[in-house]
Design an enzyme around this catalytic site. Structure first.
Site: not given
Ligand code: AMP
Length: 280
Positions: A33, A37, A61, A148-150
């Site tokens: 994290l 996050h 995934q 919104e990163k993803d």
């Molecule tokens: P992940 O652990 O990569 O699956 O991310 C978990 C959540 O955190 C997902 O909804 C991502 O889009 C969000 N997230 C990851 N990096 C960022 C970021 N830089 N800015 C905003 N949300 C993020």
């Protein structure tokens, strides 16, 4: 902050909250994290009585086994960060807990899940829908927070929620960036200092492309040419699409919102980085 590892324990604790009329926010993560996050967790803590953060490196995934193997794992530090954010519960199950049997369910929401990441990472969004649907089932959240990163992931999840008519509000949260403009990502820790500097050009060039006043195809070519001209960066795809359906647009007037989504390989390994820019 409570850390639970089993579905039964999670459900029992959440039942206790629900009988008290408490609202529940869910933030699904894969751990490692960072501030991105944390922004989702902070928002959920503000908007709900109870915030559950799931930390689960979901194998279904990952279409690339090496990507899964080298994904950073930092559970202790993650819990410290979540405690600071004020989350009430962490759900950190084992793979066997979530998938006692292989998940054979198939989710299909074209074109949202079939283009871009869907095309280049076959099975990726099916795995995302498998895990997110399970988490929604375990937690039954009032709201679920996604970054919104993803960008494409949010569109796919919105489609799934509409498909099943779930009464869950999907809350999109803005991208958190490093000072250089690079989108914060767990995978950034795999970049060397020099590679981080290179990676910052991605958002710089995307931002520049907003001010070009050129056609969609000229804007597309500008971004790809500029990024590919930098040694150590290679564009896998750049697509300028309808911000909701993710269908390609031919002109700026083709859709109410238009977004450019990009994936770039960076550095020696190389590390795959995604980003996007909203044109309108
Ligand atoms: P992940 O652990 O990569 O699956 O991310 C978990 C959540 O955190 C997902 O909804 C991502 O889009 C969000 N997230 C990851 N990096 C960022 C970021 N830089 N800015 C905003 N949300 C993020």
């Amino acid at each position: 902050m409570l850390i639970v590892h089993t579905i039964a324990d999670l459900k029992a604790r959440l039942n206790d909250e629900r009988v008290q009329g408490h609202s529940v926010g869910l933030v699904p993560t894969m751990g490692a994290l960072h501030a991105g996050h944390a922004s989702l967790v902070n928002r959920s803590v503000k908007e709900n009585d109870v915030t559950v953060v799931s930390i689960f490196l979901n194998p279904t995934q990952f279409n690339d086994k090496k990507d899964l193997e080298r994904y950073p794992r930092t559970l202790e530090a993650d819990c410290r960060l979540l405690e600071q954010c004020g989350a009430q519960m962490v759900f950190a199950p084992s793979v066997e807990e979530v998938y006692p049997e292989p998940d054979t369910r198939v989710f299909s929401y074209p074109p949202t899940d079939s283009v871009m990441e869907g095309a280049f990472r076959p099975g990726h969004f099916n795995g995302v829908c498998q895990i997110v649907s399970k988490l929604f089932d375990y937690v039954e959240p009032d709201r679920a927070y996604f970054g919104e990163k993803d960008y494409q992931q949010i569109c796919v999840i919105q489609r799934m929620v509409e498909d099943f008519k779930w009464n869950i509000e999907i809350v999109p949260c803005p991208v958190i960036r490093e000072e250089s403009g690079l989108a914060r990502s767990s995978r950034n820790t795999l970049l060397s200092d020099d590679e981080r500097l290179l990676a910052a050009h991605i958002y710089r060039i995307l931002s520049e492309s907003k001010n070009l006043d050129q056609s969609v195809s000229e804007t597309h070519d500008y971004v790809v040419e500029q990024i590919d001209a930098i040694e150590g960066l290679k564009v896998q795809y750049f697509s300028i699409v309808d911000g909701k359906t993710l269908a390609d647009v031919g002109s700026w007037d083709d859709a109410e919102s238009v977004v450019g989504c990009i994936t770039v390989y960076c550095g020696a390994v190389p590390i795959r980085l995604i980003d996007h820019i909203r044109y309108k």
